[in-house]
Design an enzyme around this catalytic site. Structure first.
Site, PDB file in Angstrom:
ATOM      1  CG  HIS A 103      -1.831   1.138   1.368  1.00 13.00           C
ATOM      2  ND1 HIS A 103      -3.189   1.058   1.171  1.00 13.00           N
ATOM      3  CD2 HIS A 103      -1.577   2.430   1.690  1.00 13.00           C
ATOM      4  CE1 HIS A 103      -3.723   2.249   1.357  1.00 13.00           C
ATOM      5  NE2 HIS A 103      -2.775   3.110   1.683  1.00 13.00           N
ATOM      6  CD  GLU A 104       1.692   3.633   3.689  1.00 12.58           C
ATOM      7  OE1 GLU A 104       1.954   4.736   3.162  1.00 12.58           O
ATOM      8  OE2 GLU A 104       0.624   3.414   4.286  1.00 12.58           O
TER       9      GLU A 104
HETATM   10 ZN    ZN Z   1      -2.835   5.129   2.040  1.00 14.19          ZN
END
Ligand code: ZN
Length: 288
Positions: A103-104
């Protein structure tokens, strides 16, 4: 991620003028400590919040028997005041860690590859406050206004996290709730307050606050239901387009996404230069 950055448009960081002098007199700063870097990472902070930040940094330095506050304590204090306490002890499953890393990495990759974003400062999968991970950008100077191209690129960066999750897990998590909220706020402000929708024009649709007894009791809006529908459609169009842009960037650079995610799982935190290096190296490899 980077939620307080949104306040740039209306608030100026006044670190250097109003509050730095009286506070700094009580806190000894190491000559290498660069307050302007901290100030750029704290847009919209009030004098009290900045005082709190310096205090926090001084405590951290004292706890380690340091004679002066260095950049390390300032950055840690800024992150704590802005996002909450670091929670290294939070027990995350391997799956949660992997999803967070991807996600990051999605945010970071889109940030680095788009032209009109602020430089990536750092990305981490160490939980902090309510966030399992963070991607932080840092403007090169104080920002007083944003152009439409900046906001559109910001929106695409905001979409990057969820898109990366879809790729690694073929599923989506609740971890993008904050991103979704922020994207909606940006797109709505573009349409309703900033006159950035060609379709709806230079009209304020946000309404005016109504006060009673000094308290805001509601907002008065003067537009038809048909216009309300147009606003909703325009907000959705802006977000859908940002999503599509981010998705095509991520799909075209999947190898780089994976390289960033793997580095995050190994090192937990990467600074902007390290991510840039990963992206450049992967580009180099692709061309060999
Ligand atoms: Zn996010």
């Amino acid at each position: 991620f980077f939620s307080s950055r949104r306040r740039h448009t209306r608030f100026k960081c006044d670190w250097s003028s109003a509050c730095a002098l009286p506070i700094s007199r009580n806190v000894k700063l190491d000559p290498s400590a660069d307050l302007s870097v901290i100030a750029r990472g704290t847009p919209g902070f009030s004098g009290a919040e900045l005082a709190n930040l310096l205090n926090e940094a001084a405590l951290l330095a004292a706890r380690q028997n340091k004679k002066a506050v260095t950049m390390k304590e300032l950055e840690e204090a800024r992150d704590k005041v802005r996002w909450g306490r670091e929670r290294r002890s939070l027990a995350m499953s391997d799956e949660e860690k992997r999803d967070t890393a991807w996600h990051e990495a999605g945010h970071a990759l889109v940030n680095v590859l788009l032209e009109h974003t602020h430089p990536l400062h750092k990305v981490t999968i160490i939980p902090r406050g309510r966030a399992l991970g963070l991607t932080m950008m840092l403007p090169e100077k104080d920002i007083h206004s944003q152009r439409r191209k900046n906001l559109l690129d910001d929106l695409a960066v905001t979409m990057g996290g969820r898109i990366a999750e879809e790729i690694v897990a073929q599923d989506i998590s609740s971890g993008a709730a904050g991103d979704i909220q922020m994207a909606t706020q940006i797109a709505r402000a573009m349409v309703c307050q900033l006159g950035m929708s060609d379709k709806l024009g230079m009209i304020n649709y946000a309404g005016e606050s109504e006060y009673f007894g000094g308290r805001e009791i509601g907002r008065r809006t003067d537009y038809s239901e048909a216009t309300a529908r147009e606003i909703d459609d325009e907000v959705k169009r802006i977000i859908d387009e940002a999503y599509a842009r981010a998705k095509s960037i991520i799909e075209a650079n999947r190898d780089k996404l994976e390289a960033i995610a793997k580095a995050l799982l190994e090192y937990e935190t990467l600074d902007g230069a390290q991510v840039e290096e990963i992206v450049r190296t992967e580009i180099g490899r692709a061309h060999v």
